[in-house]
Motif scaffolding. Sequence first.
Motif, PDB file in Angstrom:
ATOM      1  N   SER A  88      21.608  44.357 -24.131  1.00 31.81           N
ATOM      2  CA  SER A  88      23.015  44.720 -23.928  1.00 31.81           C
ATOM      3  C   SER A  88      23.356  44.910 -22.459  1.00 31.81           C
ATOM      4  CB  SER A  88      23.330  46.018 -24.681  1.00 31.81           C
ATOM      5  OG  SER A  88      22.503  47.081 -24.206  1.00 31.81           O
ATOM      6  N   THR A  89      22.347  45.263 -21.633  1.00 28.12           N
ATOM      7  CA  THR A  89      22.610  45.664 -20.252  1.00 28.12           C
ATOM      8  C   THR A  89      21.446  45.241 -19.364  1.00 28.12           C
ATOM      9  OG1 THR A  89      23.828  47.603 -21.040  1.00 28.12           O
ATOM     10  CG2 THR A  89      23.135  47.643 -18.745  1.00 28.12           C
ATOM     11  N   PHE A  90      21.766  44.942 -18.099  1.00 26.86           N
ATOM     12  CA  PHE A  90      20.737  44.719 -17.086  1.00 26.86           C
ATOM     13  C   PHE A  90      20.825  45.835 -16.050  1.00 26.86           C
ATOM     14  CE2 PHE A  90      19.306  43.209 -12.947  1.00 26.86           C
ATOM     15  CZ  PHE A  90      18.054  42.699 -13.250  1.00 26.86           C
ATOM     16  N   VAL A  91      19.657  46.355 -15.644  1.00 28.39           N
ATOM     17  CA  VAL A  91      19.594  47.417 -14.634  1.00 28.39           C
ATOM     18  C   VAL A  91      18.538  47.038 -13.604  1.00 28.39           C
ATOM     19  CG1 VAL A  91      19.144  49.860 -14.197  1.00 28.39           C
ATOM     20  CG2 VAL A  91      20.262  49.167 -16.332  1.00 28.39           C
ATOM     21  N   LEU A  92      18.834  47.295 -12.330  1.00 30.81           N
ATOM     22  CA  LEU A  92      17.866  47.087 -11.252  1.00 30.81           C
ATOM     23  C   LEU A  92      17.532  48.434 -10.626  1.00 30.81           C
ATOM     24  CD1 LEU A  92      16.368  44.812  -9.659  1.00 30.81           C
ATOM     25  CD2 LEU A  92      18.192  45.003  -7.960  1.00 30.81           C
ATOM     26  N   THR A  93      16.229  48.721 -10.502  1.00 28.92           N
ATOM     27  CA  THR A  93      15.794  49.988  -9.930  1.00 28.92           C
ATOM     28  C   THR A  93      14.923  49.743  -8.705  1.00 28.92           C
ATOM     29  OG1 THR A  93      13.793  50.081 -11.303  1.00 28.92           O
ATOM     30  CG2 THR A  93      15.787  51.098 -12.200  1.00 28.92           C
ATOM     31  N   ILE A  94      14.670  50.818  -7.975  1.00 27.58           N
ATOM     32  CA  ILE A  94      13.691  50.825  -6.889  1.00 27.58           C
ATOM     33  C   ILE A  94      12.485  51.604  -7.380  1.00 27.58           C
ATOM     34  CG2 ILE A  94      13.204  51.614  -4.546  1.00 27.58           C
ATOM     35  CD1 ILE A  94      16.165  51.204  -3.902  1.00 27.58           C
ATOM     36  N   GLU A  95      11.301  50.982  -7.282  1.00 20.94           N
ATOM     37  CA  GLU A  95      10.073  51.564  -7.831  1.00 20.94           C
ATOM     38  C   GLU A  95       8.974  51.597  -6.774  1.00 20.94           C
ATOM     39  OE1 GLU A  95       9.891  52.623 -10.988  1.00 20.94           O
ATOM     40  OE2 GLU A  95      11.818  51.810 -11.687  1.00 20.94           O
ATOM     41  N   PRO A  96       8.033  52.545  -6.880  1.00 18.23           N
ATOM     42  CA  PRO A  96       6.844  52.486  -6.023  1.00 18.23           C
ATOM     43  C   PRO A  96       6.085  51.176  -6.259  1.00 18.23           C
ATOM     44  CG  PRO A  96       6.996  54.616  -7.139  1.00 18.23           C
ATOM     45  CD  PRO A  96       8.031  53.732  -7.762  1.00 18.23           C
ATOM     46  N   ALA A  97       5.507  50.623  -5.205  1.00 17.46           N
ATOM     47  CA  ALA A  97       4.803  49.344  -5.335  1.00 17.46           C
ATOM     48  C   ALA A  97       3.626  49.454  -6.300  1.00 17.46           C
ATOM     49  CB  ALA A  97       4.330  48.868  -3.970  1.00 17.46           C
ATOM     50  N   ASN A  98       2.917  50.567  -6.275  1.00 19.99           N
ATOM     51  CA  ASN A  98       1.823  50.817  -7.214  1.00 19.99           C
ATOM     52  C   ASN A  98       2.251  51.960  -8.130  1.00 19.99           C
ATOM     53  OD1 ASN A  98      -0.049  48.892  -6.014  1.00 19.99           O
ATOM     54  ND2 ASN A  98      -0.169  50.315  -4.292  1.00 19.99           N
ATOM     55  N   ASP A  99       2.960  51.587  -9.178  1.00 20.91           N
ATOM     56  CA  ASP A  99       3.610  52.583 -10.029  1.00 20.91           C
ATOM     57  C   ASP A  99       2.867  52.725 -11.356  1.00 20.91           C
ATOM     58  OD1 ASP A  99       5.337  54.360 -11.137  1.00 20.91           O
ATOM     59  OD2 ASP A  99       7.016  52.981 -11.350  1.00 20.91           O
ATOM     60  N   PRO A 100       2.254  53.885 -11.624  1.00 22.94           N
ATOM     61  CA  PRO A 100       1.568  54.072 -12.901  1.00 22.94           C
ATOM     62  C   PRO A 100       2.513  54.369 -14.062  1.00 22.94           C
ATOM     63  CG  PRO A 100       1.386  56.052 -11.581  1.00 22.94           C
ATOM     64  CD  PRO A 100       2.093  55.039 -10.728  1.00 22.94           C
ATOM     65  N   ASP A 101       3.766  54.672 -13.741  1.00 24.89           N
ATOM     66  CA  ASP A 101       4.747  55.022 -14.769  1.00 24.89           C
ATOM     67  C   ASP A 101       5.433  53.747 -15.278  1.00 24.89           C
ATOM     68  OD1 ASP A 101       6.728  56.035 -16.383  1.00 24.89           O
ATOM     69  OD2 ASP A 101       7.522  57.438 -14.899  1.00 24.89           O
ATOM     70  N   PRO A 102       5.317  53.433 -16.569  1.00 24.29           N
ATOM     71  CA  PRO A 102       5.916  52.192 -17.082  1.00 24.29           C
ATOM     72  C   PRO A 102       7.424  52.269 -17.287  1.00 24.29           C
ATOM     73  CG  PRO A 102       4.874  53.398 -18.868  1.00 24.29           C
ATOM     74  CD  PRO A 102       4.562  54.163 -17.611  1.00 24.29           C
ATOM     75  N   SER A 103       8.015  53.438 -17.142  1.00 21.07           N
ATOM     76  CA  SER A 103       9.451  53.593 -17.371  1.00 21.07           C
ATOM     77  C   SER A 103      10.227  53.440 -16.065  1.00 21.07           C
ATOM     78  CB  SER A 103       9.744  54.950 -18.010  1.00 21.07           C
ATOM     79  OG  SER A 103       9.317  55.989 -17.160  1.00 21.07           O
ATOM     80  N   PRO A 104      11.530  53.172 -16.137  1.00 22.05           N
ATOM     81  CA  PRO A 104      12.324  53.012 -14.913  1.00 22.05           C
ATOM     82  C   PRO A 104      12.413  54.311 -14.128  1.00 22.05           C
ATOM     83  CG  PRO A 104      13.507  52.180 -16.849  1.00 22.05           C
ATOM     84  CD  PRO A 104      12.322  52.928 -17.359  1.00 22.05           C
ATOM     85  N   SER A 105      12.505  54.200 -12.802  1.00 19.50           N
ATOM     86  CA  SER A 105      12.730  55.368 -11.965  1.00 19.50           C
ATOM     87  C   SER A 105      14.191  55.798 -12.076  1.00 19.50           C
ATOM     88  CB  SER A 105      12.400  55.045 -10.503  1.00 19.50           C
ATOM     89  OG  SER A 105      13.424  54.237  -9.940  1.00 19.50           O
ATOM     90  N   SER A 106      14.489  56.932 -11.476  1.00 20.13           N
ATOM     91  CA  SER A 106      15.876  57.416 -11.469  1.00 20.13           C
ATOM     92  C   SER A 106      16.700  56.765 -10.361  1.00 20.13           C
ATOM     93  CB  SER A 106      15.897  58.937 -11.308  1.00 20.13           C
ATOM     94  OG  SER A 106      15.230  59.324 -10.120  1.00 20.13           O
TER      95      SER A 106
END
Length: 295
Positions: A88-106
């Motif tokens: 339904s929607t597309f979202v672009l986030t900024i994430e740490p390059a080595n991110d252990p969290d599989p969910s989107p950042s805030s």
Amino acid sequence: MKKILLTLAAVSALTFVACSDDDDNTPKTSNLSLNVSGLENLGANYVYEGWIIVGGSPVSTGAFNVSDSGELSKSSFVVDSDMLSAASTFVLTIEPANDPDPSPSSTKILAGDFSGNSASINSNIVGDFSSSWGKFILATPTDGENTNERSGVWFLEPGMPPQVGLGLPELDEGWKYEGWAVINGVPVTTGKFTKLAATDEFDGFSGPMDLPAPNGADGFFPGEDFLVNAPDGVTFPTDLRGSTIVITVEPNPDNSPAPFTFKPLAKKVADDAQDHVAIDLGAGPLVTITGTVSR
């Protein structure tokens, strides 16, 4: 001999059926294409990551970098066909390059809803800065009256008591405002803040005196005196006439000590500007980012 031939035929038939079943179970994929300009290079420690929202849940479409010239390292992404068609929607986030969290950042920078096979995306998820306004004064409250008064900038409306000097939307937790004075081409921070009538997070250039009262609802207003600890390329105290005052919107956590691409407010200080007199900020060089996504 007939039995051997019949056995081989049966094995071949079973093998064909098994292969056909495997082919039928292979996930079908489709391409998602991203077309956007205005994104900046995040450096080595952060990346951009796309997400589609399927049934209310985020599904990653992949990460990419952006060069200094604004070119995306990747603009086409292979995605599960069923999930992509149901998104339904597309979202672009900024994430740490080595991110252990599989969910989107805030730190969500772009978003838009699909209509058919495309979505128009924009940065309004960060904030709508189209009606933003601001005022500032030149003053140095942390070294007393009538001393180096043009070597400090404070985002307030002068008066008794002074009033809020910025009209900006409230930001989500993934973003913060930051003030800057560009002095002889060098951007120098005045500090990060989230409240418009509160002391900001930085006083590393200020003098020894306490900020005055009356003041904002949660302390003094955002701003800084440029008196000590001058960064390379700048001398303190200084004269801010001829410099440019800027408000940016920064990722939290921040990818760089330099100003981020969002600059909703800016103003070059006139050569004849007076201290303790309100100066209006104008629209900055970048208020919004837009783009499209197709599936």
